[in-house]
Design a protein around this motif. Sequence first.
Motif, PDB file in Angstrom:
ATOM      1  N   ARG A  67       1.520 -19.005   2.384  1.00  0.00           N
ATOM      2  CA  ARG A  67       2.227 -19.087   1.097  1.00  0.00           C
ATOM      3  C   ARG A  67       3.297 -18.000   0.948  1.00  0.00           C
ATOM      4  O   ARG A  67       4.073 -18.038   0.003  1.00  0.00           O
ATOM      5  CB  ARG A  67       1.239 -18.951  -0.056  1.00  0.00           C
ATOM      6  CG  ARG A  67       0.075 -19.893   0.034  1.00  0.00           C
ATOM      7  CD  ARG A  67       0.265 -21.050  -0.858  1.00  0.00           C
ATOM      8  NE  ARG A  67      -0.918 -21.888  -0.826  1.00  0.00           N
ATOM      9  CZ  ARG A  67      -0.863 -23.188  -0.902  1.00  0.00           C
ATOM     10  NH1 ARG A  67       0.292 -23.783  -1.030  1.00  0.00           N
ATOM     11  NH2 ARG A  67      -1.949 -23.897  -0.867  1.00  0.00           N
ATOM     12  N   LEU A  68       3.337 -17.014   1.835  1.00  0.00           N
ATOM     13  CA  LEU A  68       4.296 -15.928   1.758  1.00  0.00           C
ATOM     14  C   LEU A  68       5.520 -16.237   2.609  1.00  0.00           C
ATOM     15  O   LEU A  68       5.448 -17.032   3.551  1.00  0.00           O
ATOM     16  CB  LEU A  68       3.645 -14.630   2.242  1.00  0.00           C
ATOM     17  CG  LEU A  68       2.440 -14.141   1.433  1.00  0.00           C
ATOM     18  CD1 LEU A  68       1.807 -12.952   2.134  1.00  0.00           C
ATOM     19  CD2 LEU A  68       2.856 -13.783   0.029  1.00  0.00           C
ATOM     20  N   PRO A  69       6.665 -15.596   2.273  1.00  0.00           N
ATOM     21  CA  PRO A  69       7.848 -15.802   3.124  1.00  0.00           C
ATOM     22  C   PRO A  69       7.591 -15.308   4.555  1.00  0.00           C
ATOM     23  O   PRO A  69       6.702 -14.493   4.793  1.00  0.00           O
ATOM     24  CB  PRO A  69       8.925 -14.952   2.446  1.00  0.00           C
ATOM     25  CG  PRO A  69       8.425 -14.685   1.079  1.00  0.00           C
ATOM     26  CD  PRO A  69       6.942 -14.785   1.111  1.00  0.00           C
ATOM     27  N   GLU A  70       8.399 -15.782   5.490  1.00  0.00           N
ATOM     28  CA  GLU A  70       8.179 -15.463   6.910  1.00  0.00           C
ATOM     29  C   GLU A  70       8.267 -13.967   7.178  1.00  0.00           C
ATOM     30  O   GLU A  70       7.463 -13.417   7.926  1.00  0.00           O
ATOM     31  CB  GLU A  70       9.201 -16.197   7.777  1.00  0.00           C
ATOM     32  CG  GLU A  70       9.003 -17.678   7.789  1.00  0.00           C
ATOM     33  CD  GLU A  70      10.056 -18.372   8.621  1.00  0.00           C
ATOM     34  OE1 GLU A  70      10.734 -17.695   9.418  1.00  0.00           O
ATOM     35  OE2 GLU A  70      10.198 -19.580   8.469  1.00  0.00           O
ATOM     36  N   ASP A  71       9.257 -13.285   6.616  1.00  0.00           N
ATOM     37  CA  ASP A  71       9.439 -11.861   6.895  1.00  0.00           C
ATOM     38  C   ASP A  71       8.906 -10.979   5.765  1.00  0.00           C
ATOM     39  O   ASP A  71       9.424  -9.914   5.501  1.00  0.00           O
ATOM     40  CB  ASP A  71      10.914 -11.570   7.148  1.00  0.00           C
ATOM     41  CG  ASP A  71      11.777 -11.981   5.977  1.00  0.00           C
ATOM     42  OD1 ASP A  71      11.271 -12.681   5.075  1.00  0.00           O
ATOM     43  OD2 ASP A  71      12.962 -11.586   5.945  1.00  0.00           O
ATOM     44  N   PHE A  72       7.826 -11.398   5.134  1.00  0.00           N
ATOM     45  CA  PHE A  72       7.269 -10.652   4.014  1.00  0.00           C
ATOM     46  C   PHE A  72       6.589  -9.381   4.501  1.00  0.00           C
ATOM     47  O   PHE A  72       5.779  -9.398   5.423  1.00  0.00           O
ATOM     48  CB  PHE A  72       6.253 -11.519   3.252  1.00  0.00           C
ATOM     49  CG  PHE A  72       5.609 -10.792   2.112  1.00  0.00           C
ATOM     50  CD1 PHE A  72       6.297 -10.576   0.941  1.00  0.00           C
ATOM     51  CD2 PHE A  72       4.306 -10.312   2.211  1.00  0.00           C
ATOM     52  CE1 PHE A  72       5.713  -9.911  -0.115  1.00  0.00           C
ATOM     53  CE2 PHE A  72       3.717  -9.638   1.157  1.00  0.00           C
ATOM     54  CZ  PHE A  72       4.422  -9.435   0.001  1.00  0.00           C
TER      55      PHE A  72
END
Length: 139
Positions: free
Chosen positions: A79-84
């Motif tokens: 659910r998080l962005p790829e580069d979080f």
Amino acid sequence: MLRQLFAFGFALLVWNATADIRTAKLPIDDILALEIEELELEFELFSDAYIIKDVVEIESLELYEPDEELEFNFDTEARLPEDFNPRAGMEDLDWSTIELYEIEEEDDFGFETKNYLPEGFDPYKKVSCDSHLMLSSRL
């Protein structure tokens, strides 16, 4: 015409002021009987709430702390962005650029505090004490 209207209004006012001003006699016995009945009814309804039948000692109580882990039914990383990066930007804050403001508030005690201090009291004067007692200002 204005004089007659004024006289009529004054007469109406005086007539209402002289109305029957006798006070009705209060039936004090009836009022007392109702108050007593109300108190008895309250006692019947709520007396059990004020009577403690069983005293529980605090030592007899046990505290249970459940050791449960939170389980999600989905993948949180998906659910998080790829580069979080949750720690990104933590060191970027320059504290010297932040301006702090102190808001001064006056205390209102409702009385003049100077009247209750000793004569010549100076809160900024160094206190000297010859006794061997140790005083603490903690509450």
